[in-house]
Design a protein around this motif. Structure first.
Motif, PDB file in Angstrom:
ATOM      1  N   LYS A  91     -11.315  10.335  32.587  1.00  0.00           N
ATOM      2  CA  LYS A  91     -11.814  11.464  32.891  1.00  0.00           C
ATOM      3  C   LYS A  91     -10.991  12.807  33.613  1.00  0.00           C
ATOM      4  O   LYS A  91     -11.348  13.474  34.613  1.00  0.00           O
ATOM      5  CB  LYS A  91     -13.309  11.512  33.638  1.00  0.00           C
ATOM      6  CG  LYS A  91     -14.133  10.591  32.748  1.00  0.00           C
ATOM      7  CD  LYS A  91     -14.604  11.465  31.370  1.00  0.00           C
ATOM      8  CE  LYS A  91     -15.348  10.741  30.279  1.00  0.00           C
ATOM      9  NZ  LYS A  91     -15.707  11.295  29.038  1.00  0.00           N
ATOM     10  N   ASP A 139      -9.819  10.984  27.957  1.00  0.00           N
ATOM     11  CA  ASP A 139     -10.744  10.068  27.471  1.00  0.00           C
ATOM     12  C   ASP A 139     -10.499   8.882  27.181  1.00  0.00           C
ATOM     13  O   ASP A 139     -11.383   8.006  26.312  1.00  0.00           O
ATOM     14  CB  ASP A 139     -11.571  10.544  26.019  1.00  0.00           C
ATOM     15  CG  ASP A 139     -12.384  12.070  26.262  1.00  0.00           C
ATOM     16  OD1 ASP A 139     -12.849  12.210  27.408  1.00  0.00           O
ATOM     17  OD2 ASP A 139     -12.181  12.968  25.517  1.00  0.00           O
ATOM     18  N   VAL A 144     -10.344  16.688  29.150  1.00  0.00           N
ATOM     19  CA  VAL A 144     -10.047  15.397  30.221  1.00  0.00           C
ATOM     20  C   VAL A 144      -9.517  14.260  29.402  1.00  0.00           C
ATOM     21  O   VAL A 144      -9.550  14.251  28.099  1.00  0.00           O
ATOM     22  CB  VAL A 144     -11.286  14.985  30.777  1.00  0.00           C
ATOM     23  CG1 VAL A 144     -11.875  16.089  31.885  1.00  0.00           C
ATOM     24  CG2 VAL A 144     -12.345  14.635  30.001  1.00  0.00           C
ATOM     25  N   THR A 148     -17.248   8.574  35.751  1.00  0.00           N
ATOM     26  CA  THR A 148     -18.185   8.297  34.664  1.00  0.00           C
ATOM     27  C   THR A 148     -19.303   8.595  35.088  1.00  0.00           C
ATOM     28  O   THR A 148     -19.819   8.929  36.253  1.00  0.00           O
ATOM     29  CB  THR A 148     -18.138   6.572  34.372  1.00  0.00           C
ATOM     30  OG1 THR A 148     -19.203   6.173  35.651  1.00  0.00           O
ATOM     31  CG2 THR A 148     -17.137   6.030  34.496  1.00  0.00           C
ATOM     32  N   TYR A 179     -14.248   5.164  31.987  1.00  0.00           N
ATOM     33  CA  TYR A 179     -13.211   6.120  31.229  1.00  0.00           C
ATOM     34  C   TYR A 179     -12.398   6.820  32.382  1.00  0.00           C
ATOM     35  O   TYR A 179     -12.810   6.923  33.482  1.00  0.00           O
ATOM     36  CB  TYR A 179     -14.152   7.045  30.303  1.00  0.00           C
ATOM     37  CG  TYR A 179     -14.623   6.445  29.117  1.00  0.00           C
ATOM     38  CD1 TYR A 179     -14.066   6.388  27.995  1.00  0.00           C
ATOM     39  CD2 TYR A 179     -15.872   6.005  29.279  1.00  0.00           C
ATOM     40  CE1 TYR A 179     -14.825   5.812  26.786  1.00  0.00           C
ATOM     41  CE2 TYR A 179     -16.897   5.348  28.209  1.00  0.00           C
ATOM     42  CZ  TYR A 179     -16.208   5.107  27.095  1.00  0.00           C
ATOM     43  OH  TYR A 179     -16.788   4.834  26.155  1.00  0.00           O
TER      44      TYR A 179
END
Length: 289
Positions: free
Chosen positions: A278, A268, A266, A200, A276
């Motif tokens: 990612k 999400d 990525v 994040t 998240y």
């Protein structure tokens, strides 16, 4: 005219009669034994080889010394030409080995003088050295490229026990989609991630490994499956995502499968609070024809 009767009567005198044992003695075996009898009665003698041995390996001709073939006693060639086994010959009297002879010259060159094959022939010669069980040649080839590098690569791939299974899944999904759509190619999504914990904007990017001490209950909050077809990771090694992508593309290409890939974003997925997923998502395009 003389008339001869069909059979003579056997005299009742035992001295005049022929005993059954005498009859068996008088009945001789054929002078020439059958092939089966000969094989049982006359075992093959050890085969003798000349000092200079002409060879026919899958239709390719070679000539070498008998001592060269026996250089290393634990090899298949040494056993074949030890005299304990029968080696057939062709119409010209060459000893025949039913094997592709394309790389047999490289085998002989090593047995003669220890010469190693050129770079682009190493993999194929290694396969032949395995067939002929030539341990010293195998050891030498494993210490040079490309086999040396392959050992390092396999050590990295060993961190992912399901790597080969995931490759098969990529192939099967791409084949099924192409057949269903009657298309020349198929696309699928692949997630490749090295770190298990989510990334994040609030986490420090200077750390080499984004791992945090969390309780088991907290860890479960971060467990999820990205909405992709196949997912690789995580792993602990210096090799990064691009290294694994290179392995995937290389192994698919070695199977004759044309593959292109690109990062399309990525994952999400929101996990908890400001966390998240990612993880990077790649689109793989497999072209079949």
């Amino acid at each position: 005219m003389v008339v001869v009767t069909g059979q003579n009567k056997v005299s009742g005198n035992p001295d005049d009669a022929m005993s059954s044992s005498d009859a068996e003695d008088d009945f001789q075996e054929p002078a020439t034994p059958t092939a089966t009898q000969a094989g049982q009665a006359l075992p093959l003698l050890p085969q003798q080889f000349p000092e200079v041995v002409p060879l026919n390996v899958g239709g390719m001709y070679f000539t070498t010394r008998l001592s060269t073939l026996r250089r290393y006693e634990d090899t298949m060639l040494a056993a074949m030409f030890s005299g304990r086994h029968y080696i057939p010959t062709d119409a010209e009297g060459r000893y025949f080995i039913d094997r592709d002879g394309t790389y047999f010259g490289d085998i002989l060159n090593f047995l003669r003088s220890g010469d190693l094959p050129l770079f682009f022939r190493v993999r194929s010669v290694y396969k032949e050295a395995q067939y002929y069980s030539i341990g010293p040649l195998l050891d030498n080839l494993e210490d040079i490229q490309p086999l040396k590098g392959e050992k390092v690569r396999q050590a990295f791939l060993g961190l992912m026990p399901y790597y080969k299974d995931h490759l098969e899944r990529i192939v099967e999904i791409a084949k099924l989609r192409a057949m269903q759509r009657k298309a020349r190619f198929a696309k699928l999504k692949v997630c490749v991630f090295k770190e298990e914990m989510p990334i994040t904007p609030y986490e420090c990017p200077h750390f080499n490994s984004l791992r945090f001490e969390r309780s088991e209950s907290e860890t479960k909050l971060f467990e999820h499956h990205c909405e992709v077809d196949v997912s690789f990771g995580p792993w602990e090694a210096v090799a990064d995502v691009y290294d694994l992508l290179h392995c995937i593309v290389t192994d698919l290409s070695d199977r004759g499968i044309a593959v292109d890939h690109q990062c399309i974003g990525v994952c999400d997925k929101h996990l908890i609070n400001h966390y998240y997923c990612k993880r990077p998502i790649y689109e793989f395009k497999i072209t079949w024809w």
